[in-house]
Design a protein around this motif. Structure first.
Motif, mmCIF file in Angstrom:
data_model
loop_
_atom_site.group_PDB
_atom_site.id
_atom_site.type_symbol
_atom_site.label_atom_id
_atom_site.label_comp_id
_atom_site.label_asym_id
_atom_site.label_seq_id
_atom_site.Cartn_x
_atom_site.Cartn_y
_atom_site.Cartn_z
ATOM 1 N N GLN A 11 45.851 31.950 48.075
ATOM 2 C CA GLN A 11 45.362 32.463 49.335
ATOM 3 C C GLN A 11 43.963 31.928 49.564
ATOM 4 O O GLN A 11 43.240 31.645 48.657
ATOM 5 C CB GLN A 11 45.290 33.986 49.285
ATOM 6 N N SER A 184 38.563 51.729 43.694
ATOM 7 C CA SER A 184 38.569 53.146 43.302
ATOM 8 C C SER A 184 39.777 53.420 42.434
ATOM 9 O O SER A 184 40.892 53.079 42.800
ATOM 10 C CB SER A 184 38.661 54.046 44.539
ATOM 11 N N ARG A 306 40.279 40.414 43.334
ATOM 12 C CA ARG A 306 40.773 41.594 44.036
ATOM 13 C C ARG A 306 42.217 41.912 43.614
ATOM 14 O O ARG A 306 42.551 43.058 43.348
ATOM 15 C CB ARG A 306 40.717 41.333 45.539
ATOM 16 N N ARG A 310 43.558 45.139 41.611
ATOM 17 C CA ARG A 310 44.624 45.995 42.147
ATOM 18 C C ARG A 310 45.690 46.234 41.058
ATOM 19 O O ARG A 310 46.177 47.334 40.878
ATOM 20 C CB ARG A 310 45.267 45.357 43.382
ATOM 21 N N LYS A 313 44.426 48.734 38.559
ATOM 22 C CA LYS A 313 44.545 50.072 39.116
ATOM 23 C C LYS A 313 45.992 50.581 39.019
ATOM 24 O O LYS A 313 46.250 51.692 38.572
ATOM 25 C CB LYS A 313 44.087 50.048 40.572
#
Ligand SMILES: [Zn+2]
Ligand SMILES: [Zn+2]
Lengths: 345, 391
Positions: A11, A184, A306, A310, A313
């Protein structure tokens, strides 16, 4: 800081991290401590312009795509075409897909070329339409002219002068990259820290990593797979370890890729959650190894970081990484794969 | 196995595809006994939802028997009879912990795509475009159900499929829409759209204490059902001006709460100069976008407008001045189905609700294409189609 040989995952889009001064450093003083010159950024304004061009073309595609899909007859009339709603819908779908692709990867040559190919297809359709008895030739002429100018812009976008972030990373001594990102996590800081501190588990969520071997309390050996099976390895030291709060590392001098970074575990939500703040900088050397490293680290480190975060998480919250790879599907045609959307017959 | 696959605008086909397998430790495989076609499947059928790929397996309302479980599944076992909720939720994240399952942060593998469209991601959804994860759907003989310990509800054998199938979507969706209305005894509720969600919203509003429910549509059979089955007063928007009629029927004040169970099929515009043209053209094709505007203008001061209808992107000419100056509250969201399944199952068991009342057609899985066409054109008084694989 990852890449994969699967080009569909590559990307490219702009982010404030690319441009000096655009994003206030989360940890500027520390970055200086981490890497000094590593943290220095070259933000080519050209890259910004390139991204804007990609984004503008993306929105243009989406607008045309929606118009073609939802108001095919109106669009056909406006373009002076015969009443060919199916053709307009196919064109609309193609535009929509190009648009979404471009917005997500404004630098991506593939998506830009999808527009160039689309322009060629449109000019072909206009040519066929011109001999159709119900065509409005005057409008068709303006449509052809508009297509030609947009086509020129698309061609230009498909052949950018030179700079992409990966090139940026290759050029010169100031080609270092710095990335920061926060996520988060609905788990206490201590748990997040322990998961991360178990360095051998990093490859579970860092897609480009093959293995991390812990040598001792401080030192570890990192192994990543590059393009064409090329392996890239380096040793890294943990330079600061504050359990439950902070991990800081940097590569040992002589590494293929000079890199440094930190992860902060900031308690949130009354201690039940954590804001994970990651900051990394790296500086590939010049030459062949540098080129491989730049490709390994990918064109868009922010997106890779990122995506890795993710996955971290997902893994720590749920114990697995959601996927649909390997699920059944009906027959997918080449057209559908190319345009991401079936055609109205 | 056989599965209903999307192949383009108004082109769905039942095809032979590979059987699904366990991909993650939390997965289960369900052999499907009943599966329904939903109004929101029509958005896919009509080709207005971006992010569909040829070959995608459709369907998000299904139930059946567990035939295989992954290594970390603890609550379910092979042989359990389950209804599967349409949002896929991890059960562990910030939102799942607050029972906001449809906005789970972890279940959409294409989160980056959803973030681009909507700012943040939502939960994954079965058979509902690659924006919501691209999960293979349940209009098939088998389906893979991720996070199986979180979603599926085990239902007793003695209840027939038709009574429990809609716990997967339309019943909780209608119920949550009514619950959002803060209904107090004596309240007047207006419901736009008398499809399955509208019918259940009407019935739920009565259950929650509404004194009057006024239902709005223009298909005579749907208005019939709203009157005779759900016991609403009805208005046909082809015959009356809805805002005026509601004002008259409520002594000038307006309904205490309004439910938009229509949604806006055409969506996603909002880009520069093309935008207005698209909107114009859309209005020529459909007057559906007017439901939300009417609801906002009709609702009494400081009332609630509840929106279970599906909106995809950007909406135009929303009378936000009415919302602000008249202190309206808007509540919306994809239904947090997992939260409502057990309590609604109890209401079904004790006879307060009979979800089977909306079914107009039972078809074999092979007949799915006819089912879509019939539903799309509202032929043969079609309101809800249930497909039965292996019949
Ligand atoms: Zn549904
Ligand atoms: Zn969740």
């Amino acid at each position: 800081m990852e890449t994969s040989s699967d080009t569909s995952r590559r990307q490219a889009r702009p982010g404030s991290w690319q441009y000096p001064g655009a994003a206030p450093g989360v940890d500027d003083d520390q970055a200086a401590a981490d890497g000094g010159e590593l943290a220095r950024l070259t933000g080519p304004p050209r890259a910004a312009r390139e991204a804007r061009l990609g984004i503008a073309l993306g929105w243009l595609s989406i607008g045309l795509g929606l118009a073609g899909l939802m108001a095919p007859r109106f669009m056909a009339r406006a373009a002076g075409m015969p009443d060919w709603p199916h053709v307009m819908r196919v064109v609309g779908m193609r535009e929509l897909v190009s648009g979404v692709g471009l917005l997500n990867r404004p630098h991506d040559q593939l998506w830009r070329w999808s527009r160039v190919m689309g322009d060629a297809m449109d000019l072909g359709i206009v040519g066929v339409a011109a001999i159709h008895p119900y065509a409005n030739r005057r409008r068709l002429a303006s449509t052809a002219l508009a297509l030609a100018s947009v086509g020129a812009l698309d061609l230009r976008a498909g052949n950018p002068p030179r700079i992409t972030p990966s090139h940026g990373a290759l050029t010169g001594p100031q080609g270092g990259q710095r990335v920061q990102h926060a996520v988060s996590i609905h788990r206490p800081a201590g748990e997040c820290y322990r998961f991360w501190r178990d360095l051998a588990r990093l490859p579970e969520f860092m897609q480009h990593l093959e293995s991390v071997t812990v040598i001792d309390e401080r030192r570890s050996h990192w192994c990543a797979s590059g393009p064409a099976g090329r392996k890239i390895e380096w040793d890294a030291d943990i330079t600061d370890d504050q359990p439950g709060q902070l991990l800081r590392w940097r590569s040992v001098p002589g590494a293929d890729v000079d890199n440094a970074g930190s992860v902060r575990f900031i308690p949130a939500n009354g201690g039940r959650a954590t804001v994970l703040q990651v900051q990394m900088s790296y500086h590939p050397p010049a030459g062949r190894a540098g080129a491989a490293v730049a490709r390994l680290f990918g064109e868009e480190p922010l997106i890779q970081v990122r995506d890795d975060l993710r996955r971290f998480k997902q893994l720590i919250e749920t114990g697995e990484i959601p996927t649909t790879r390997g699920q059944p599907a009906g027959a997918r045609s080449l057209v559908s794969t190319l345009f991401g959307k079936g055609a109205d017959q | 196995m056989k599965a209903t696959c999307w192949h383009g605008v108004r082109d769905v086909r039942v095809e032979q595809v590979p059987d699904p397998g366990i991909l993650n430790p939390g997965d289960a495989i369900v052999r499907i006994t009943s599966t329904a076609i939903c109004g929101s499947d029509l958005h896919l059928y009509n080709g207005v939802v971006p992010g569909m790929m040829q070959g995608d397996i459709l369907g998000h309302e299904f139930m059946g028997e567990i035939v295989e479980i992954g290594s970390s599944v603890k609550r379910l076992k092979v042989g359990d009879r389950v209804v599967v909720p349409f949002p896929i939720a991890c059960g562990q994240c910030f939102f799942c912990e607050q029972k906001l399952f449809s906005v789970c942060e972890n279940s959409n593998p294409n989160a980056w795509l959803a973030e681009k469209m909507w700012g943040h991601t939502t939960a994954g959804i079965f058979g509902y475009s690659h924006l919501t994860g691209g999960y293979a759907g349940g209009q098939a003989e088998y389906a893979r159900v991720p996070f199986a310990d979180v979603g599926p509800l085990v239902v007793p054998r003695e209840l027939p499929d038709d009574k429990v199938l809609f716990l997967s979507d339309v019943l909780p969706t209608g119920y949550m829409a009514a619950e959002a209305c803060d209904i107090v005894p004596g309240a007047v509720v207006a419901v736009w759209g008398c499809g399955p969600v509208g019918q259940f919203a009407i019935q739920s509003a009565y259950l929650l204490g509404a004194e009057r429910v006024i239902a709005i549509d223009h298909y005579p059979d749907r208005l019939d059902m709203a009157r005779t089955v759900s016991h609403a007063e009805t208005l046909n928007f082809d015959e009356v001006d809805i805002v005026d009629a509601l004002r008259d029927m409520t002594g000038g004040r307006g309904p205490d709460a309004c439910i938009d169970a229509v949604g806006m099929e055409a969506h996603g515009a909002g880009i520069g100069y093309v935008y207005d043209r698209v909107k114009q053209a859309m209005r020529l094709e459909s007057d559906r976008p007017t439901a939300l505007r009417q609801a906002l203008l009709s609702c009494r001061n400081a009332g609630v407008v509840s929106v279970p209808g599906v909106y995809g992107g950007f909406s135009d000419k929303i009378p936000f001045g009415a919302v602000m100056n008249r202190a309206l509250t808007i509540r919306t969201g994809q239904c947090h189905v997992q939260r409502y399944m057990q309590p609604l199952l109890e209401r079904v068991v004790n006879g307060e609700l009979d979800p089977a009342c909306i079914i107009t057609h039972h078809l074999d899985l092979d007949e799915a294409p006819q089912g879509y066409a019939m539903f799309k054109h509202k032929q043969d008084r079609c309101i809800k189609v249930v497909l039965r694989p292996g019949h």
